[in-house]
Design a protein around this motif. Sequence first.
Motif, mmCIF file in Angstrom:
data_model
loop_
_atom_site.group_PDB
_atom_site.id
_atom_site.type_symbol
_atom_site.label_atom_id
_atom_site.label_comp_id
_atom_site.label_asym_id
_atom_site.label_seq_id
_atom_site.Cartn_x
_atom_site.Cartn_y
_atom_site.Cartn_z
ATOM 1 N N LEU A 72 0.783 -1.203 0.067
ATOM 2 C CA LEU A 72 0.060 0.145 0.150
ATOM 3 C C LEU A 72 1.005 1.153 0.022
ATOM 4 C CD1 LEU A 72 -2.654 -1.102 2.634
ATOM 5 C CD2 LEU A 72 -3.059 -1.101 -0.134
ATOM 6 N N LEU A 73 1.809 1.210 0.640
ATOM 7 C CA LEU A 73 3.020 2.424 0.888
ATOM 8 C C LEU A 73 3.565 2.634 -0.587
ATOM 9 C CD1 LEU A 73 4.741 2.056 4.371
ATOM 10 C CD2 LEU A 73 3.100 3.632 3.524
ATOM 11 N N GLU A 75 2.244 1.538 -3.328
ATOM 12 C CA GLU A 75 1.170 1.961 -4.539
ATOM 13 C C GLU A 75 0.763 3.480 -4.134
ATOM 14 O OE1 GLU A 75 -2.874 -0.130 -5.681
ATOM 15 O OE2 GLU A 75 -2.756 0.333 -3.425
ATOM 16 N N ARG A 76 0.907 4.160 -2.924
ATOM 17 C CA ARG A 76 0.352 5.407 -2.647
ATOM 18 C C ARG A 76 1.701 6.481 -2.906
ATOM 19 N NH1 ARG A 76 -0.526 9.836 -2.130
ATOM 20 N NH2 ARG A 76 -1.709 11.179 -0.727
ATOM 21 N N PHE A 77 2.913 6.049 -2.691
ATOM 22 C CA PHE A 77 3.947 7.025 -2.591
ATOM 23 C C PHE A 77 5.040 6.695 -3.773
ATOM 24 C CE2 PHE A 77 2.251 7.271 1.832
ATOM 25 C CZ PHE A 77 1.844 8.426 1.681
ATOM 26 N N GLU A 84 6.605 0.878 -9.502
ATOM 27 C CA GLU A 84 5.589 0.676 -10.315
ATOM 28 C C GLU A 84 5.162 -0.688 -10.089
ATOM 29 O OE1 GLU A 84 5.914 1.511 -14.218
ATOM 30 O OE2 GLU A 84 5.936 3.942 -13.760
ATOM 31 N N LEU A 88 5.631 -3.192 -6.598
ATOM 32 C CA LEU A 88 4.383 -3.928 -5.764
ATOM 33 C C LEU A 88 4.700 -5.232 -5.464
ATOM 34 C CD1 LEU A 88 1.614 -1.793 -7.371
ATOM 35 C CD2 LEU A 88 2.493 -1.377 -5.214
ATOM 36 N N ALA A 122 -3.736 -6.430 -0.709
ATOM 37 C CA ALA A 122 -3.261 -5.195 -1.199
ATOM 38 C C ALA A 122 -2.979 -5.091 -2.595
ATOM 39 C CB ALA A 122 -1.862 -4.779 -0.284
#
Length: 210
Positions: A72-73, A75-77, A84, A88, A122
Amino acid sequence: MLPFYPVLAAIAAYLLGSLSFAVIVSRSLGLADPRSYGSGNPGATNVLRSGNKAAAIATLLLDAMKGAVPVLLVERFGAPYGLEEGTLALVGLAAFVGHLWPVFFGFKGGKGVATAAGALFALNPWLGLATLLSFVIIVAFFRYVSLASIVAAAFAPFYQLLVWGGGPVAIAITVMSLLLVWRHGANIKKLIAGTESRLGQKTSRPQGHS
């Protein structure tokens, strides 16, 4: 510096995955080390054998979170740093590997079911739900957590490939699934022999620490 970001992200995810929450939660509550009783596996199912449901639930949630949070981190930042889909998948796998071979606990970790589930949700919430449903169905019918984990792990990469296709995520999920099944080798032998413990089966409770 940019090419090193995925490596740094993977190392951070591995270190987070190396936090054995079964041991940490048990110690904080004065319970016996989960590696010293039952299956000896530092995971939520074995912590449940201590008789402390709250400890087992906390272990389950924290182990799942350490699989989900790195994904999630990123993906967000991660976009501004070129992180990319490949990263992930890498951090999800790294957190899972950290749970299996935790650097902070002598590289002796658990089987990774909850951490893999957190990473799956996630990476792809729909895949996570499909895999969780497979797990729940097997547990409901057969009452074997190990069997449900093995079946869910076996189906996860097929769900990914059939519905969402290949790529880095599919590779990471396949590796996690193979490692998870391998880690259940002893359970597979017990299932074949008919000696595997069912969910809810009474076992002697370990003594806590003062």
